[in-house]
Design an enzyme around this catalytic site. Structure first.
Site, short mmCIF file in Angstrom:
data_model
loop_
_atom_site.label_atom_id
_atom_site.label_comp_id
_atom_site.label_asym_id
_atom_site.label_seq_id
_atom_site.Cartn_x
_atom_site.Cartn_y
_atom_site.Cartn_z
CB SER A 112 -0.94 -0.02 1.20
OG SER A 112 -1.92 0.98 1.07
CG ASN A 113 -0.43 4.67 -1.27
OD1 ASN A 113 -1.14 5.39 -0.57
ND2 ASN A 113 -0.89 4.06 -2.36
CE1 TYR A 114 4.38 5.39 5.57
CE2 TYR A 114 5.60 5.93 3.57
CZ TYR A 114 5.55 5.33 4.82
OH TYR A 114 6.64 4.69 5.31
#
Ligand code: CTP
Length: 400
Positions: free
Chosen positions: A208-210
């Site tokens: 995923s990402n932030y």
């Protein structure tokens, strides 16, 4: 002017509570349906009977009536109101709101309100100027609270300065302005994507990402408040939409987001793609937790996800407005321009990770908007709720 509008007035314990009686009268005269909730201290300054008589409704002061046990639900009040005005708002109440304290019915209703809350501060000038009060006011502004600004003049203490509650006529004008400007997206259906996507590796892990979804949710709230019907296709985030015009479609992976967008986009007048979609997903989702195999390296094979924006850009009709985001770390404008064209956006919102306070996780953002004709508008660093208004303005112009 305010026909059919449901306005909840919260009164806290300040001397200017007497002016709130006039405010209620003005709101009722303008056609609003008014209910009032008073803090314990407010009752020392103005009588509930006066407020009940002027608002033509019983006044709420406690969670329940001790005589008959009747329960006054903060949730119901919060859902009922189209606008919640807190006038006067003392330094104490503003501080409590800023910190999520809910030790009376008035404050609990702030936490459960689905509508905008307008605050009319009223206090002595030193309390008003105090750094902590200023910080609390800034916190509320950042969270999208509306303000009927405190005014300069003679104060109850005999001192003179800023801290007087705005006059009832001025508050009424702010309320009317809010409702008037507010409905310029009425009749428009708008798709918004927000948050990250999660691409499963196995039952307990993902790529995923932030992204926190703050920017997309701020746009959704802003458009919903202004009358749009919003379809918010959101990846997993810690946020919840507040406005009842927002239809939340929760998804997890890019593929799910793609399905939802392709389904809803043809019925929409516009779409804003603010999600941080994972470009790749693991080729194989392991059905069981992957165990350590003792080797010094592990390779995860990723395959491309659908480019949702590019797909919608292909099916977009002439009457639809289509916008996206570009989060870049280098060659910002050139990259944004490329994405604008390849995804068939009408405009693209560029934010650079080089700018302090911009990007994932912050409550603020600093954007430039790049249009199809090459024109660019640069904006200052501001709260995401304010950035959302700038984006809404661009969208509105193109929809017209
Ligand atoms: N986007 C999308 N689907 C994807 C990737 C991106 O809808 N699979 C959208 C984003 O929501 C954003 C725009 O496309 O509005 C640009 O996203 P960004 O991640 O900046 O660009 P990418 O196309 O993924 O290119 P790169 O990661 O190489 O910069």
């Amino acid at each position: 002017m305010l026909n059919g509008k449901k306005i909840l007035v919260g009164i806290t314990g300040g001397i200017s509570a007497y002016k709130t009686a006039s405010l209620i009268r003005l709101l009722v005269k303008a056609g609003a349906e008014v209910k009032a909730v008073m803090s314990g201290a407010a009752k020392e300054f103005v009588s509930p009977l006066t407020i009940a008589t002027l608002s033509k409704n019983p006044v709420y002061t406690d969670f329940f009536n001790p005589e008959n046990g009747e329960w006054h639900s903060h949730v119901k009040l919060g859902i009922w109101a189209d606008l919640y005005i807190i006038a006067p708002a003392t330094a104490n109440t503003i501080a409590k709101i800023a910190h999520g304290i809910a030790d009376n019915l008035l404050l609990t209703t702030v936490l459960s309100a689905r509508c905008k809350v307008m605050v009319a501060p009223a206090m002595d000038l030193d309390m008003y100027q105090n750094a902590v009060t200023q910080q609390n006011i800034a916190t509320l502004r950042n969270r999208g609270f509306l303000f009927s600004e405190a005014q300069e003049g003679e104060l109850a203490s005999g001192l003179s300065g800023k801290g007087r509650m705005a006059e009832p006529e001025d508050i009424l004008q702010n309320v009317e302005q809010y409702f008037a400007q507010n409905q310029d997206f009425k009749g428009r259906k708008i798709l918004i994507t927000a948050g990250p996507t999660r691409e499963k590796i196995d039952p307990v892990r993902f790529v995923s990402n932030y992204s926190t979804g703050k920017m997309g949710y701020a746009i959704a709230e802003c458009l919903a408040e202004r009358g749009a019907e919003v379809i918010l296709v959101s990846g997993p985030v810690d946020l919840k939409p507040r406005h009842s015009n927002i239809n939340l479609v929760s998804v997890e992976s890019a593929k799910e987001m793609y399905q939802a967008c392709v389904e809803h986009f043809p019925k929409c007048h516009a779409a804003i793609m603010s999600a941080a979609v994972a470009d790749y997903a693991p080729k194989i989702i392991a059905p069981k937790k992957i165990k350590k195999n003792g080797e010094s390296e592990m390779t995860l094979t990723l395959v491309p996800n659908p480019d949702i924006a590019a797909a919608l850009g292909k099916i977009k009709t002439e009457n639809q407005v289509f916008a996206g985001f570009a989060l870049e770390t280098e060659n910002e404008f050139a990259n944004a321009q490329k994405k604008l064209e390849s995804k068939n956006f009408d405009f693209i919102v560029l934010n650079s990770l080089k700018d302090r306070g911009a990007g994932f996780g912050y409550d603020t953002n600093k954007i430039s908007i790049v249009f199809r004709n090459g024109n660019t508008e640069n904006f200052d660093l501001k709260p995401k709720t304010e950035v959302a208004k700038d984006i809404a303005q661009c969208l509105l112009q193109l929809l017209k």
